[in-house]
Design a protein around this motif. Structure first.
Motif, PDB file in Angstrom:
ATOM      1  N   SER A 117       0.833  -1.209   0.000  1.00  0.00           N
ATOM      2  CA  SER A 117       0.000   0.000   0.000  1.00  0.00           C
ATOM      3  C   SER A 117       0.868   1.259   0.000  1.00  0.00           C
ATOM      4  O   SER A 117       0.573   2.229  -0.721  1.00  0.00           O
ATOM      5  CB  SER A 117      -0.921  -0.019   1.217  1.00  0.00           C
ATOM      6  N   HIS A 162      -7.220  -1.278  19.232  1.00  0.00           N
ATOM      7  CA  HIS A 162      -7.171   0.189  19.187  1.00  0.00           C
ATOM      8  C   HIS A 162      -6.430   0.740  20.404  1.00  0.00           C
ATOM      9  O   HIS A 162      -5.578   1.644  20.272  1.00  0.00           O
ATOM     10  CB  HIS A 162      -8.592   0.756  19.147  1.00  0.00           C
ATOM     11  N   THR A 215     -13.359   2.302  15.255  1.00  0.00           N
ATOM     12  CA  THR A 215     -13.915   1.994  13.938  1.00  0.00           C
ATOM     13  C   THR A 215     -13.916   0.475  13.743  1.00  0.00           C
ATOM     14  O   THR A 215     -12.925  -0.207  14.054  1.00  0.00           O
ATOM     15  CB  THR A 215     -13.088   2.649  12.821  1.00  0.00           C
ATOM     16  N   ASN A 270     -15.351  -1.042  10.664  1.00  0.00           N
ATOM     17  CA  ASN A 270     -15.390  -1.439   9.255  1.00  0.00           C
ATOM     18  C   ASN A 270     -14.013  -1.868   8.741  1.00  0.00           C
ATOM     19  O   ASN A 270     -13.867  -2.945   8.135  1.00  0.00           O
ATOM     20  CB  ASN A 270     -15.932  -0.289   8.404  1.00  0.00           C
ATOM     21  N   TYR A 271     -13.002  -1.044   8.966  1.00  0.00           N
ATOM     22  CA  TYR A 271     -11.660  -1.364   8.467  1.00  0.00           C
ATOM     23  C   TYR A 271     -11.080  -2.621   9.122  1.00  0.00           C
ATOM     24  O   TYR A 271     -10.548  -3.500   8.413  1.00  0.00           O
ATOM     25  CB  TYR A 271     -10.723  -0.170   8.675  1.00  0.00           C
ATOM     26  N   PRO A 272     -11.149  -2.775  10.458  1.00  0.00           N
ATOM     27  CA  PRO A 272     -10.643  -4.027  11.046  1.00  0.00           C
ATOM     28  C   PRO A 272     -11.367  -5.272  10.539  1.00  0.00           C
ATOM     29  O   PRO A 272     -10.761  -6.333  10.378  1.00  0.00           O
ATOM     30  CB  PRO A 272     -10.871  -3.830  12.551  1.00  0.00           C
ATOM     31  N   ILE A 277     -12.669  -5.756   7.510  1.00  0.00           N
ATOM     32  CA  ILE A 277     -12.219  -6.080   6.147  1.00  0.00           C
ATOM     33  C   ILE A 277     -10.760  -6.492   6.119  1.00  0.00           C
ATOM     34  O   ILE A 277     -10.373  -7.437   5.429  1.00  0.00           O
ATOM     35  CB  ILE A 277     -12.461  -4.872   5.220  1.00  0.00           C
ATOM     36  N   SER A 278      -9.914  -5.779   6.873  1.00  0.00           N
ATOM     37  CA  SER A 278      -8.465  -5.992   6.766  1.00  0.00           C
ATOM     38  C   SER A 278      -7.935  -7.111   7.656  1.00  0.00           C
ATOM     39  O   SER A 278      -6.878  -7.683   7.382  1.00  0.00           O
ATOM     40  CB  SER A 278      -7.730  -4.696   7.112  1.00  0.00           C
ATOM     41  N   THR A 279      -8.642  -7.428   8.729  1.00  0.00           N
ATOM     42  CA  THR A 279      -8.085  -8.368   9.701  1.00  0.00           C
ATOM     43  C   THR A 279      -9.035  -9.507  10.067  1.00  0.00           C
ATOM     44  O   THR A 279      -8.706 -10.678   9.903  1.00  0.00           O
ATOM     45  CB  THR A 279      -7.686  -7.625  10.992  1.00  0.00           C
TER      46      THR A 279
END
Length: 345
Positions: free
Chosen positions: A17, A82, A119, A121-123, A125-127
């Motif tokens: 990335s 987090h 948040t 949403n990101y965790p 999808i990514s993890t």
């Protein structure tokens, strides 16, 4: 595999990335090196966090099919990750000498900021989704391996059962042969008993193995045919020919016997003055071939159903040589032939 996937998830995706951002947004891929130290620290801690989450909680819940446990531990992971990044990762970034002043200042600002935002949403999808998918994949592979081992165990049990059926069947027929000679007070009774003793020794002490040398199996078959020669004296032509046998080749014990036994049982039982049995075993680099032919007595008008030995051998061949054998049985006037070809011999 699991550690490699988590390592890729922690380091490779972030580094790729950064490379893309430097190339397409900043138009200078060399800027990537400015973020390298920062990424090494943050993704090292990500590797630790992902590993603890996956091996400590997620994998166990997935293997136990505990959906509430999967949801709760994933929810807890988002919150704890987090907090971990805010207080521990940022503190390490501030005190790491090879981090650029820009990133150290950013870490200090985040550490001192009293406001906290969580948040999901990101965790997710990514993890969470990738690691959950990994756990389900590993569980599926383990189940396939366990099912394969169970199937192999079942096949071994079935083979042992078929052998157990074959042994008494063989002994019953042979003892009947000796009984017939004894009634006639034949001088061949004692030699026949001696050969039977050798065959019994082979069956009791060697035939329980998974495989035996083909040469040893041939000695057993030779003894069996010699016993039949003693039974059938004049007017009966019995031939046994062996060609090209490799000394290192191994075979499942008693695999060929039922075909030869069947030829004598059904081919010569009703013959009084004439008849024949021919057995040829030939081996090449690609295959092992057994050809058995015998006379068909005129007195036998109705075709007999296959005996116990032939039924067993078909089952054994399906288990041991599934898709790798050819078995043909042909009957013509006065003649019955069996051809068995084992591939990869």
């Amino acid at each position: 595999m699991e550690l490699g996937f988590i390592f890729f998830l922690s380091f490779a995706i972030a580094l790729i990335s950064d490379l893309e951002y430097s190339a397409y947004e900043e138009h200078n891929i060399a800027n990537f090196k400015n973020d390298f130290g920062y990424r090494v620290v943050t993704e090292s801690f990500a590797l630790i966090a992902y590993s603890a989450y996956y091996w400590g909680f997620l994998k166990g819940y997935v293997f136990r099919r505990n959906l509430p446990g999967i949801i709760l531990c994933s929810f807890a992971f988002v919150i704890l990750d987090h907090l971990f990044n805010k207080y521990i990762t940022n503190w390490v970034l501030i005190h790491t000498f090879f981090i650029s002043p820009e990133f150290r200042q950013r870490a200090l600002k985040e550490l001192l900021n009293p406001r906290m935002f969580f948040t999901f949403n990101y965790p997710l999808i990514s993890t969470i989704f990738p690691l959950t998918g990994l756990a389900f994949l590993v569980r599926s592979l383990n189940q396939d391996s366990e099912m394969k081992a169970l199937k192999e165990q079942q096949l071994v049990s079935e083979l042992n059962y078929l052998k157990a059926q074959l042994h008494p069947h063989f002994f019953f027929n042979t003892i009947n042969n000796i009984y017939g000679l004894a009634l006639k007070q034949s001088a061949q009774t004692a030699p026949m008993v001696a050969r039977l003793g050798e065959m019994m020794r082979y069956i009791l002490y060697e035939a329980d193995q998974q495989t035996v040398p083909l040469s040893r199996e041939l000695i057993f078959l030779s003894n069996y045919i010699e016993v039949e020669k003693i039974r059938h004296q004049k007017g009966i032509d019995i031939q046994f020919d062996v060609q090209g046998i490799r000394p290192d080749y191994r075979i499942e014990p008693l695999l060929l016997l039922p075909f030869i036994e069947n030829a004598f049982k059904h081919g010569l039982e009703e013959e009084i003055e004439s008849g024949f049995v021919s057995v040829v075993i030939c081996q090449t680099e690609q295959e092992l071939t057994l050809q058995v032919s015998n006379s068909v007595p005129e007195a036998v008008k109705e075709k007999e159903a296959p005996g116990l030995g032939i039924k067993n051998i078909r089952k054994r061949l399906d288990i041991l040589y599934h898709g790798k054998y050819q078995l043909e049985m042909n009957e013509a006037p006065g003649n019955y032939e069996v051809s068995l070809i084992l591939s990869n011999a």
